[in-house]
Design a protein around this motif. Structure first.
Motif, mmCIF file in Angstrom:
data_model
loop_
_atom_site.group_PDB
_atom_site.id
_atom_site.type_symbol
_atom_site.label_atom_id
_atom_site.label_comp_id
_atom_site.label_asym_id
_atom_site.label_seq_id
_atom_site.Cartn_x
_atom_site.Cartn_y
_atom_site.Cartn_z
ATOM 1 N N ALA A 244 0.837 -1.197 0.000
ATOM 2 C CA ALA A 244 0.000 0.000 0.000
ATOM 3 C C ALA A 244 0.874 1.250 0.000
ATOM 4 C CB ALA A 244 -0.918 0.006 1.216
ATOM 5 N N PRO A 245 0.339 2.390 -0.474
ATOM 6 C CA PRO A 245 1.099 3.650 -0.412
ATOM 7 C C PRO A 245 1.417 4.012 1.040
ATOM 8 C CG PRO A 245 -0.802 3.867 -1.863
ATOM 9 C CD PRO A 245 -0.942 2.553 -1.167
ATOM 10 N N GLY A 246 2.671 4.328 1.285
ATOM 11 C CA GLY A 246 3.096 4.672 2.642
ATOM 12 C C GLY A 246 3.257 3.471 3.546
ATOM 13 N N GLY A 247 3.072 2.284 3.006
ATOM 14 C CA GLY A 247 3.172 1.082 3.828
ATOM 15 C C GLY A 247 4.570 0.845 4.352
ATOM 16 N N ALA A 248 5.575 1.168 3.556
ATOM 17 C CA ALA A 248 6.955 0.969 4.000
ATOM 18 C C ALA A 248 7.254 1.799 5.243
ATOM 19 C CB ALA A 248 7.918 1.331 2.873
ATOM 20 N N ASP A 249 6.687 3.028 5.318
ATOM 21 C CA ASP A 249 6.907 3.870 6.501
ATOM 22 C C ASP A 249 6.308 3.217 7.746
ATOM 23 O OD1 ASP A 249 8.237 5.897 5.128
ATOM 24 O OD2 ASP A 249 6.344 6.792 4.487
ATOM 25 N N PRO B 93 24.088 -1.739 10.325
ATOM 26 C CA PRO B 93 24.845 -0.534 10.738
ATOM 27 C C PRO B 93 23.885 0.616 11.025
ATOM 28 C CG PRO B 93 25.070 -0.947 8.369
ATOM 29 C CD PRO B 93 24.370 -2.126 8.945
ATOM 30 N N VAL B 94 24.076 1.267 12.145
ATOM 31 C CA VAL B 94 23.175 2.348 12.565
ATOM 32 C C VAL B 94 23.482 3.605 11.747
ATOM 33 C CG1 VAL B 94 22.422 3.765 14.506
ATOM 34 C CG2 VAL B 94 23.104 1.385 14.887
ATOM 35 N N PRO B 95 22.458 4.200 11.144
ATOM 36 C CA PRO B 95 22.699 5.436 10.371
ATOM 37 C C PRO B 95 23.043 6.594 11.316
ATOM 38 C CG PRO B 95 20.349 4.968 10.493
ATOM 39 C CD PRO B 95 21.045 3.809 11.107
ATOM 40 N N PRO B 96 23.655 7.666 10.778
ATOM 41 C CA PRO B 96 23.973 8.829 11.618
ATOM 42 C C PRO B 96 22.706 9.382 12.275
ATOM 43 C CG PRO B 96 25.024 9.013 9.467
ATOM 44 C CD PRO B 96 24.115 7.833 9.399
ATOM 45 N N GLY B 97 22.765 9.587 13.574
ATOM 46 C CA GLY B 97 21.613 10.109 14.315
ATOM 47 C C GLY B 97 20.690 9.019 14.818
ATOM 48 N N ASP C 158 14.431 9.109 5.610
ATOM 49 C CA ASP C 158 15.562 8.505 4.908
ATOM 50 C C ASP C 158 15.069 7.219 4.220
ATOM 51 O OD1 ASP C 158 17.824 7.033 4.172
ATOM 52 O OD2 ASP C 158 19.015 7.813 5.843
ATOM 53 N N ARG C 159 14.999 7.241 2.875
ATOM 54 C CA ARG C 159 14.413 6.110 2.145
ATOM 55 C C ARG C 159 15.208 4.824 2.346
ATOM 56 N NH1 ARG C 159 9.828 7.118 2.554
ATOM 57 N NH2 ARG C 159 9.519 5.120 1.499
ATOM 58 N N GLU C 160 16.524 4.931 2.397
ATOM 59 C CA GLU C 160 17.340 3.726 2.589
ATOM 60 C C GLU C 160 17.072 3.117 3.962
ATOM 61 O OE1 GLU C 160 22.004 2.265 2.532
ATOM 62 O OE2 GLU C 160 21.495 4.309 1.921
ATOM 63 N N ALA C 161 17.003 3.965 4.977
ATOM 64 C CA ALA C 161 16.740 3.472 6.334
ATOM 65 C C ALA C 161 15.337 2.876 6.423
ATOM 66 C CB ALA C 161 16.905 4.612 7.344
#
Length: 201
Positions: free
Chosen positions: A145-150, A168-172, A182-185
């Motif tokens: 669904a749209p926005g489902g990844a979030d 690996p933990v992203p910065p912050g 952050d799309r990758e995260a």
């Protein structure tokens, strides 16, 4: 709707549990049928009594018929033979009654030996399987669904922290990356949420 997970480890566990459940049900049915055959051996004396009673009644009936042909006293001779034939028929009926009783007991015990174990196996096996099917279908629809990844990413953030420790933990931090979109995260987090229930992204 999926019946099994896409990840090998979880799918193998599901298949193993399903096979165990089917094996337990088959074993319960087999054991119940063996018990039934054993109980039905108790009906053998009833069959012998029935057979002997029928044979004796037939022979006494034939003797009574032959005795009735004797002039003058045939009727007198036939009466006791006919009474004995009737009594023999009663023995045969008792044998039939014994067989029916044994059969009824065997049916009740066999049914109980099948229904009770199968009920407990289904009680322990079926609800978790149905719950997983429903949960995996819901998550798959959510992912598509749209926005489902979030939303899946948020689910991963609020889920077991052990899964996040492998990446690996992203910065912050993860939460900050999710808040900033952050799309990758978000992709990594949604993949973790799907993997948690055995689905692939």
């Amino acid at each position: 709707m999926r019946f099994y997970a896409q990840t090998p480890a979880r799918r193998n566990r599901q298949v193993l549990v399903d096979l165990i459940a089917v094996a337990l049900i088959a074993a319960a049915v087999w054991a119940a049928l063996v018990v039934r055959e054993t109980i039905m051996l108790l009906a053998e004396p009833g069959r012998k009594v029935e057979s002997s009673g029928d044979r004796l009644a037939e022979e006494l009936g034939n003797a009574g018929d032959a005795a009735s042909d004797v002039p003058l006293i045939g009727g007198v001779l036939k009466r006791p033979l006919q009474s004995a034939a009737d009594a023999s028929s009663g023995f045969a009926d008792a044998g039939v009654s014994l067989q029916e009783t044994v059969s009824q007991v065997a049916n009740v015990i066999t049914t109980a030996l099948i229904v009770i174990p199968v009920f407990f196996v289904l009680l322990l096996w079926l609800p978790p399987r149905l719950l997983w099917i429903r949960r995996s279908s819901t998550l798959r629809r959510l992912a598509d669904a749209p926005g489902g990844a979030d939303l899946l990413a948020l689910r991963a953030l609020t889920g077991p922290p052990a899964a996040l420790a492998k990446l690996p933990v992203p910065p912050g931090g993860w939460a900050d990356a999710w808040r900033q979109g952050d799309r990758e995260a978000i992709t990594d987090l949604s993949a973790i949420a799907l993997k948690h229930v055995g689905l692939r992204p």
